[in-house]
Motif scaffolding. Structure first.
Motif, mmCIF file in Angstrom:
data_model
loop_
_atom_site.group_PDB
_atom_site.id
_atom_site.type_symbol
_atom_site.label_atom_id
_atom_site.label_comp_id
_atom_site.label_asym_id
_atom_site.label_seq_id
_atom_site.Cartn_x
_atom_site.Cartn_y
_atom_site.Cartn_z
ATOM 1 N N TYR A 82 0.854 -1.304 -0.015
ATOM 2 C CA TYR A 82 -0.054 -0.071 -0.011
ATOM 3 C C TYR A 82 0.744 1.121 -0.004
ATOM 4 O O TYR A 82 1.700 1.567 0.992
ATOM 5 N N GLY A 109 -3.975 4.746 -2.888
ATOM 6 C CA GLY A 109 -4.809 5.392 -2.152
ATOM 7 C C GLY A 109 -5.203 6.508 -2.633
ATOM 8 O O GLY A 109 -4.484 7.188 -3.679
ATOM 9 N N GLU A 112 -8.679 10.678 1.658
ATOM 10 C CA GLU A 112 -8.225 10.526 2.935
ATOM 11 C C GLU A 112 -7.725 9.061 3.160
ATOM 12 O O GLU A 112 -7.543 8.707 4.407
ATOM 13 N N GLY A 130 8.161 9.461 0.874
ATOM 14 C CA GLY A 130 8.818 10.579 1.339
ATOM 15 C C GLY A 130 7.878 11.019 2.417
ATOM 16 O O GLY A 130 6.439 10.673 2.453
ATOM 17 N N LEU A 134 0.743 13.339 -0.880
ATOM 18 C CA LEU A 134 0.463 13.694 -2.318
ATOM 19 C C LEU A 134 -1.155 13.499 -2.517
ATOM 20 O O LEU A 134 -1.740 13.015 -1.547
ATOM 21 N N THR A 135 -1.631 13.742 -3.795
ATOM 22 C CA THR A 135 -3.284 13.604 -3.760
ATOM 23 C C THR A 135 -3.719 12.171 -4.094
ATOM 24 O O THR A 135 -4.818 11.765 -4.023
HETATM 25 C C1 4H4 Z 1 -2.554 7.412 1.572
HETATM 26 C C2 4H4 Z 1 -2.827 9.996 1.673
HETATM 27 C C3 4H4 Z 1 -2.751 7.389 2.749
HETATM 28 C C4 4H4 Z 1 -2.972 9.730 3.297
HETATM 29 C C5 4H4 Z 1 -2.682 8.729 1.046
HETATM 30 C C6 4H4 Z 1 -2.851 8.449 3.514
HETATM 31 C C7 4H4 Z 1 2.199 8.550 -0.497
HETATM 32 C C8 4H4 Z 1 3.546 8.746 -0.191
HETATM 33 C C9 4H4 Z 1 1.130 9.424 -0.499
HETATM 34 C C10 4H4 Z 1 -2.567 9.696 -1.495
HETATM 35 C C11 4H4 Z 1 -2.410 8.728 -0.301
HETATM 36 C C12 4H4 Z 1 -1.176 9.741 -0.745
HETATM 37 N N1 4H4 Z 1 2.287 7.379 -0.959
HETATM 38 N N2 4H4 Z 1 4.278 7.781 -0.398
HETATM 39 N N3 4H4 Z 1 4.084 10.105 0.485
HETATM 40 N N4 4H4 Z 1 -4.546 8.138 5.821
HETATM 41 N N5 4H4 Z 1 -0.146 9.051 -0.956
HETATM 42 O O1 4H4 Z 1 1.278 10.546 -0.171
HETATM 43 O O2 4H4 Z 1 -2.545 6.869 5.544
HETATM 44 O O3 4H4 Z 1 -2.461 9.130 5.941
HETATM 45 O O4 4H4 Z 1 3.623 6.942 -0.824
HETATM 46 S S1 4H4 Z 1 -2.914 8.045 5.475
#
Ligand code: 4H4
Length: 220
Positions: A82, A109, A112, A130, A134-135
């Protein structure tokens, strides 16, 4: 190496086929299969997310839709990753370890994040590229596919990966090519000497110098 990518935006992965990975895909060294999570929504409006229980901003991806997408590609030897800011940060060692896997299922993902129940049920490990949000997980997934594919047997020749940054714990030495003089700057003489042992020594010295200057943490 088989990559299955569970994503809401498969079209984001088009550039991957243009890169050197395009040749690796043609030569069947890697196989990238894009799975549109939305295809597994049983809702007439193709709903894939909903508001979070307990309130709060944003939308959360629904567990049943993600689970059906996963079931469509799962296999005994698949490792489910993931892409999430909460994961272990991707580094060269992790890249080389992952390149030995047969089948990686990458879950991208959005919004949120994804309902925790399906993460707990199917995810083997979370990986981050990192400490920033990100979106979507698509760019992180492309970073992982690109970096891991370079280490899949036959994608690059051994010389390309043996001396690059991080492989020997150091940053790579500076590279030069024709013309010999560029804007009055000459190529270091040693590199024109044809004396391979001295060239190797010079390159090692430069690697250590550059690592001390740019990434002293790697020398600890
Ligand atoms: C996934 C945002 C999980 C928040 C996402 C969460 C990264 C990153 C990332 C879109 C998605 C974001 N993925 N390295 N940096 N709820 N993915 O920003 O776990 O905080 O890999 S959460």
């Amino acid at each position: 190496m088989k990559f299955d990518v569970l994503t809401l935006f498969p079209e984001m992965f088009a550039p991957i086929e243009q890169s050197i990975l395009g040749r690796a895909i043609e030569n069947k060294l890697i196989d990238i299969n894009l799975v549109n999570i939305r295809d597994f929504s049983e809702n007439k409006h193709k709903k894939v997310d909903d508001t979070p229980y307990g309130g709060g901003a944003g939308m959360v991806m629904m567990p049943d839709v993600v689970y059906r997408a996963y079931q469509s590609v799962k296999s005994e030897d698949a490792k489910v990753i993931y892409m999430s800011p909460q994961g272990q940060t991707l580094n060269q060692k992790k890249v080389e370890d992952l390149s030995k896997e047969k089948h990686l299922i990458l879950l991208c993902g959005h919004y949120e994040g994804i309902d925790q129940r399906v993460i707990d049920k199917i995810v083997d490990e979370e990986i981050s590229i990192g400490d920033y949000v990100l979106t979507g997980g698509e760019i992180p997934a492309m970073v992982l596919i690109d970096s891991v594919s370079r280490y899949v047997e036959g994608v690059l020749n051994k010389d390309s990966t043996n001396e690059e940054s991080f492989t020997n714990g150091l940053l790579e030495y500076p590279q030069y090519t024709r013309p010999e003089v560029f804007e009055g700057e000459k190529v270091p003489e040693i590199l024109l000497s044809g004396h391979h042992e001295n060239i190797e020594k010079w390159r090692r010295k430069k690697s250590i110098e550059i690592t001390k200057q740019k990434r002293p943490d790697l020398l600890k």
